[in-house]
Design a protein around this motif. Structure first.
Motif, mmCIF file in Angstrom:
data_model
loop_
_atom_site.group_PDB
_atom_site.id
_atom_site.type_symbol
_atom_site.label_atom_id
_atom_site.label_comp_id
_atom_site.label_asym_id
_atom_site.label_seq_id
_atom_site.Cartn_x
_atom_site.Cartn_y
_atom_site.Cartn_z
ATOM 1 N N UNK A 115 48.763 73.788 72.236
ATOM 2 C CA UNK A 115 48.743 72.652 71.332
ATOM 3 C C UNK A 115 48.003 71.458 71.918
ATOM 4 N N UNK A 116 48.229 71.231 73.213
ATOM 5 C CA UNK A 116 47.576 70.100 73.877
ATOM 6 C C UNK A 116 46.063 70.342 73.984
ATOM 7 N N UNK A 117 45.676 71.568 74.337
ATOM 8 C CA UNK A 117 44.255 71.889 74.448
ATOM 9 C C UNK A 117 43.570 71.764 73.090
ATOM 10 N N UNK A 118 44.224 72.281 72.054
ATOM 11 C CA UNK A 118 43.671 72.195 70.703
ATOM 12 C C UNK A 118 43.462 70.735 70.301
ATOM 13 N N UNK A 119 44.450 69.898 70.579
ATOM 14 C CA UNK A 119 44.364 68.479 70.241
ATOM 15 C C UNK A 119 43.186 67.811 70.963
ATOM 16 N N UNK A 120 43.024 68.119 72.245
ATOM 17 C CA UNK A 120 41.946 67.504 73.022
ATOM 18 C C UNK A 120 40.574 67.953 72.529
ATOM 19 N N UNK A 121 40.437 69.234 72.172
ATOM 20 C CA UNK A 121 39.155 69.732 71.684
ATOM 21 C C UNK A 121 38.784 69.089 70.355
ATOM 22 N N UNK A 122 39.733 69.007 69.449
ATOM 23 C CA UNK A 122 39.453 68.405 68.150
ATOM 24 C C UNK A 122 39.100 66.927 68.319
ATOM 25 N N UNK A 123 39.773 66.251 69.258
ATOM 26 C CA UNK A 123 39.519 64.830 69.478
ATOM 27 C C UNK A 123 38.167 64.584 70.149
ATOM 28 N N UNK A 124 37.849 65.372 71.170
ATOM 29 C CA UNK A 124 36.654 65.097 71.976
ATOM 30 C C UNK A 124 35.451 65.961 71.627
ATOM 31 N N UNK A 125 35.677 67.206 71.186
ATOM 32 C CA UNK A 125 34.582 68.124 70.891
ATOM 33 C C UNK A 125 34.347 68.241 69.385
ATOM 34 N N UNK A 126 35.337 67.858 68.610
ATOM 35 C CA UNK A 126 35.269 67.909 67.148
ATOM 36 C C UNK A 126 35.273 69.334 66.607
ATOM 37 N N UNK A 127 35.853 70.263 67.360
ATOM 38 C CA UNK A 127 36.074 71.623 66.873
ATOM 39 C C UNK A 127 37.136 72.283 67.748
ATOM 40 N N UNK A 128 37.681 73.400 67.296
ATOM 41 C CA UNK A 128 38.721 74.094 68.049
ATOM 42 C C UNK A 128 38.117 74.807 69.262
ATOM 43 N N UNK A 129 38.940 75.151 70.263
ATOM 44 C CA UNK A 129 38.418 75.828 71.456
ATOM 45 C C UNK A 129 37.682 77.133 71.145
ATOM 46 N N UNK A 130 38.268 77.992 70.302
ATOM 47 C CA UNK A 130 37.638 79.283 70.043
ATOM 48 C C UNK A 130 36.402 79.159 69.154
ATOM 49 N N UNK A 131 36.343 78.141 68.305
ATOM 50 C CA UNK A 131 35.116 77.911 67.543
ATOM 51 C C UNK A 131 33.999 77.476 68.482
ATOM 52 N N UNK A 132 34.354 76.695 69.485
ATOM 53 C CA UNK A 132 33.375 76.296 70.496
ATOM 54 C C UNK A 132 32.880 77.520 71.258
ATOM 55 N N UNK A 133 33.790 78.389 71.661
ATOM 56 C CA UNK A 133 33.427 79.613 72.380
ATOM 57 C C UNK A 133 32.505 80.475 71.522
ATOM 58 N N UNK A 134 32.856 80.641 70.241
ATOM 59 C CA UNK A 134 32.042 81.457 69.342
ATOM 60 C C UNK A 134 30.628 80.880 69.198
ATOM 61 N N UNK A 135 30.530 79.560 69.092
ATOM 62 C CA UNK A 135 29.218 78.911 68.973
ATOM 63 C C UNK A 135 28.365 79.188 70.199
ATOM 64 N N UNK A 136 28.977 79.065 71.372
ATOM 65 C CA UNK A 136 28.249 79.304 72.613
ATOM 66 C C UNK A 136 27.795 80.764 72.723
ATOM 67 N N UNK A 137 28.640 81.691 72.290
ATOM 68 C CA UNK A 137 28.286 83.100 72.355
ATOM 69 C C UNK A 137 27.134 83.435 71.409
ATOM 70 N N UNK A 138 27.161 82.844 70.231
ATOM 71 C CA UNK A 138 26.101 83.103 69.259
ATOM 72 C C UNK A 138 24.770 82.522 69.729
ATOM 73 N N UNK A 139 24.810 81.350 70.349
ATOM 74 C CA UNK A 139 23.578 80.776 70.897
ATOM 75 C C UNK A 139 23.048 81.626 72.041
ATOM 76 N N UNK A 140 23.951 82.189 72.857
ATOM 77 C CA UNK A 140 23.535 83.089 73.930
ATOM 78 C C UNK A 140 22.880 84.334 73.345
ATOM 79 N N UNK A 141 23.478 84.887 72.287
ATOM 80 C CA UNK A 141 22.914 86.076 71.643
ATOM 81 C C UNK A 141 21.524 85.787 71.101
#
Length: 271
Positions: free
Chosen positions: A194-220
């Protein structure tokens, strides 16, 4: 309301000078490019974030978003947002210029720098005076001149980053291909989901796993553009099955991985 003062978009470069009246945060979202983006803020109360690092911007600031870096620029309150925006392939830049910028800062304080302002103003001056081919060449040359000037600037850019977000992003970079769940990040950092999710939404503007998925797709995408076959590389990018990879790729980029292969082949022929 959005007013376009000058605009060009083609395979080589994307440029616009726009004014957004009554801009608010809901109009903007975090995103990534495979190119370099340069924004010159003419006016507006804006905040810029890059991989969790936050900057409060002022008129005259220049923001450089490097390729494959998640970033967002949004108003801290309803405001009139005027900007020049250039998106360019850093491989088109001269000599070692990109290396100077790559090791530099995210934000450059250029308020009161008449030389920088005049360079951006030239982009408007030349608009509709030349053919698209010539205007593209002019925008590229002016952008290079701006970046050369920025490479001479010294000093800190004043960004701040949440230490937990910084550690989480480092962990994701190091384990991007093998990461299976948010739990792994939380266990490594000794924090709750819950704390990690809150920090990602506040600072990254997306959830942790959405961020991971974005990075993986850019790598692909990078691997495909370097000659990799989609059916061969999807597991190297952290996807368990090709159907999921295909669906996510098409949703994120707007076209299937096979079309990326066709684009890459065409670029090889033209180069």
């Amino acid at each position: 309301m959005r007013k376009v003062i000058s605009l060009i978009k083609n395979d080589d470069i994307s440029f616009n000078h726009t004014v957004n009246e009554n801009a608010d945060a809901d109009m903007f979202s975090a995103h990534l490019h495979d190119r370099c983006e340069i924004i010159y803020l003419v006016r507006g109360d804006m905040t810029y974030t890059a991989e969790g690092r936050n900057y409060e911007l002022k008129s005259g600031d220049i923001v450089i978003s490097k390729p494959y870096i998640l970033h967002n620029i949004y108003p801290s309150k309803e405001t009139t947002y005027e900007r020049y925006d250039v998106i360019i392939d850093h491989k088109r830049l001269s000599g070692e210029l990109w290396q100077r910028i790559k090791s530099g800062r995210d934000v450059y304080k250029c308020a009161g720098n008449d030389l920088i302002y005049e360079m951006f103003a030239k982009m408007d001056h030349y608009y509709e005076k030349f053919s698209e081919e010539d205007y593209t060449r002019l925008i590229n040359n002016i952008t290079e001149e701006i970046l050369y000037n920025l490479s001479l600037m010294e000093g800190e850019d004043g960004g701040s980053v949440n230490p937990i977000i910084d550690k989480a992003l480092s962990y994701i970079r190091e384990n991007l291909k093998e990461l299976t769940s948010v739990d792994e990040i939380c266990n490594a950092l000794y924090i709750t989901k819950g704390h990690l999710h809150h920090l990602f939404v506040e600072h990254i503007k997306m959830t942790p796993m959405k961020y991971v998925a974005s990075k993986r797709l850019l790598l692909a995408r990078r691997m495909i553009r370097r000659g990799g076959r989609p059916t061969d590389i999807f597991t190297e990018c952290g996807f368990n099955d090709y159907a999921t990879f295909f669906r996510n790729y098409k949703s994120y980029f707007g076209y299937p991985p096979s079309e990326e292969c066709e684009k890459s082949a065409l670029l090889d022929i033209m180069s």
